[in-house]
Design a protein around this motif. Structure first.
Motif, short mmCIF file in Angstrom:
data_model
loop_
_atom_site.label_atom_id
_atom_site.label_comp_id
_atom_site.label_asym_id
_atom_site.label_seq_id
_atom_site.Cartn_x
_atom_site.Cartn_y
_atom_site.Cartn_z
N PHE A 7 54.82 94.35 12.28
CA PHE A 7 56.20 94.81 12.18
C PHE A 7 57.04 94.23 13.31
CE2 PHE A 7 59.43 98.29 12.63
CZ PHE A 7 59.99 98.20 11.37
N ILE A 8 56.53 94.29 14.53
CA ILE A 8 57.25 93.76 15.70
C ILE A 8 57.39 92.25 15.60
CG2 ILE A 8 57.13 93.45 18.21
CD1 ILE A 8 55.87 96.30 18.30
N ASP A 9 56.33 91.56 15.18
CA ASP A 9 56.40 90.10 15.00
C ASP A 9 57.47 89.74 13.98
OD1 ASP A 9 54.37 89.71 16.82
OD2 ASP A 9 52.81 89.39 15.31
N ASN A 10 57.54 90.50 12.91
CA ASN A 10 58.54 90.25 11.87
C ASN A 10 59.95 90.40 12.43
OD1 ASN A 10 58.05 90.36 8.52
ND2 ASN A 10 60.13 90.51 9.26
N ILE A 11 60.18 91.45 13.21
CA ILE A 11 61.51 91.66 13.83
C ILE A 11 61.83 90.51 14.77
CG2 ILE A 11 62.84 93.11 15.42
CD1 ILE A 11 61.29 95.52 14.30
N THR A 12 60.88 90.13 15.61
CA THR A 12 61.09 89.05 16.57
C THR A 12 61.44 87.74 15.87
OG1 THR A 12 59.51 90.11 18.05
CG2 THR A 12 60.06 87.83 18.52
N ARG A 20 71.41 85.99 7.07
CA ARG A 20 71.20 85.65 5.66
C ARG A 20 69.86 84.95 5.42
NH1 ARG A 20 75.48 86.59 2.46
NH2 ARG A 20 77.49 86.89 3.47
N ASN A 21 69.13 84.67 6.48
CA ASN A 21 67.88 83.96 6.34
C ASN A 21 66.67 84.78 6.82
OD1 ASN A 21 66.36 81.75 5.58
ND2 ASN A 21 66.53 80.74 7.56
N TYR A 22 66.83 86.11 6.92
CA TYR A 22 65.71 86.95 7.34
C TYR A 22 64.60 86.87 6.30
CZ TYR A 22 68.48 89.39 10.94
OH TYR A 22 69.21 89.71 12.03
N GLN A 23 63.37 86.90 6.80
CA GLN A 23 62.20 86.91 5.93
C GLN A 23 61.30 88.06 6.34
OE1 GLN A 23 60.41 83.06 6.24
NE2 GLN A 23 62.11 82.04 5.22
N TYR A 24 60.54 88.59 5.39
CA TYR A 24 59.71 89.76 5.64
C TYR A 24 58.31 89.52 5.09
CZ TYR A 24 64.33 91.60 6.38
OH TYR A 24 65.60 91.77 6.85
N ASN A 25 57.30 89.89 5.89
CA ASN A 25 55.94 89.75 5.40
C ASN A 25 55.61 90.87 4.42
OD1 ASN A 25 55.03 92.02 6.92
ND2 ASN A 25 54.81 90.71 8.73
N GLU A 26 54.50 90.75 3.74
CA GLU A 26 54.15 91.69 2.67
C GLU A 26 53.99 93.13 3.17
OE1 GLU A 26 54.14 91.36 -0.67
OE2 GLU A 26 55.04 89.43 -0.16
N SER A 27 53.41 93.30 4.36
CA SER A 27 53.22 94.67 4.85
C SER A 27 54.56 95.34 5.16
CB SER A 27 52.30 94.69 6.07
OG SER A 27 52.86 93.98 7.14
N VAL A 28 55.53 94.58 5.65
CA VAL A 28 56.86 95.14 5.92
C VAL A 28 57.56 95.46 4.60
CG1 VAL A 28 59.14 94.62 6.89
CG2 VAL A 28 57.08 94.04 8.17
N LYS A 29 57.39 94.62 3.59
CA LYS A 29 57.99 94.89 2.28
C LYS A 29 57.43 96.18 1.69
CE LYS A 29 58.78 90.07 1.05
NZ LYS A 29 58.35 88.98 0.16
N ARG A 30 56.11 96.36 1.78
CA ARG A 30 55.50 97.59 1.26
C ARG A 30 55.97 98.80 2.03
NH1 ARG A 30 50.82 94.33 1.20
NH2 ARG A 30 50.09 95.43 3.03
N PHE A 31 56.07 98.67 3.37
CA PHE A 31 56.57 99.77 4.20
C PHE A 31 58.01 100.11 3.82
CE2 PHE A 31 58.92 101.09 8.01
CZ PHE A 31 58.28 102.29 8.26
N ALA A 32 58.83 99.09 3.60
CA ALA A 32 60.23 99.31 3.23
C ALA A 32 60.33 100.07 1.91
CB ALA A 32 60.96 97.96 3.14
N LEU A 33 59.51 99.68 0.94
CA LEU A 33 59.53 100.38 -0.35
C LEU A 33 59.12 101.84 -0.18
CD1 LEU A 33 57.97 97.66 -2.69
CD2 LEU A 33 60.30 98.58 -2.78
N LEU A 34 58.06 102.08 0.59
CA LEU A 34 57.61 103.46 0.81
C LEU A 34 58.65 104.28 1.54
CD1 LEU A 34 53.86 102.94 1.70
CD2 LEU A 34 54.80 104.02 -0.34
N LEU A 35 59.26 103.69 2.56
CA LEU A 35 60.29 104.40 3.31
C LEU A 35 61.46 104.76 2.42
CD1 LEU A 35 61.43 105.41 6.00
CD2 LEU A 35 62.34 103.11 6.37
N TYR A 36 61.88 103.84 1.57
CA TYR A 36 62.99 104.11 0.67
C TYR A 36 62.62 105.20 -0.35
CZ TYR A 36 66.50 103.42 -2.94
OH TYR A 36 67.50 103.62 -3.86
#
Length: 114
Positions: A7-12, A20-36
């Motif tokens: 998560f921290i690596d993704n933010i960094t 407009r060019n942010y990218q997210y790894n799969e674990s952050v995408k899954r976390f985002a879906l769960l959080l939402y």
């Protein structure tokens, strides 16, 4: 690698890119879906706005949801358990003095509004 370091690596990595060019790894995408799903739109937006680069924008999140082939078997299972508890004659509300009675999980109690 643990989720927190990922998560921290993704933010960094995102902070060195344009918004407009942010990218997210799969674990952050899954976390985002769960959080939402669990926290709702307001909680999601509150965290997303206060942690720049941490979570995808709602447009991206909606695209993830619409492209997701994941099923919600666990949610359906919990809902079925809730219906079973609510329709059961064994459910009692109030104080229970016996230690032998099995109470429903906290999820079921919160879903019912207890």
């Amino acid at each position: 690698q643990s989720f927190l370091s990922s998560f921290i690596d993704n933010i960094t990595n995102n902070l060195s890119r344009s918004k407009r060019n942010y990218q997210y790894n799969e674990s952050v995408k899954r976390f985002a879906l769960l959080l939402y799903i669990l926290g709702g739109k307001l909680a999601y937006e509150l965290i997303r706005i206060n942690l720049p680069g941490a979570l995808p924008h709602m447009v991206t999140l909606n695209r993830l949801i619409s492209n997701s082939n994941h099923n919600i078997n666990e949610g359906e299972f919990q809902f079925d358990r809730l219906k079973q508890y609510l329709n059961s004659n064994d459910v009692q509300f109030g104080f229970v003095s016996s230690s032998h009675i099995s109470l429903p999980s906290p999820f079921l109690l919160s879903a019912y509004g207890c």
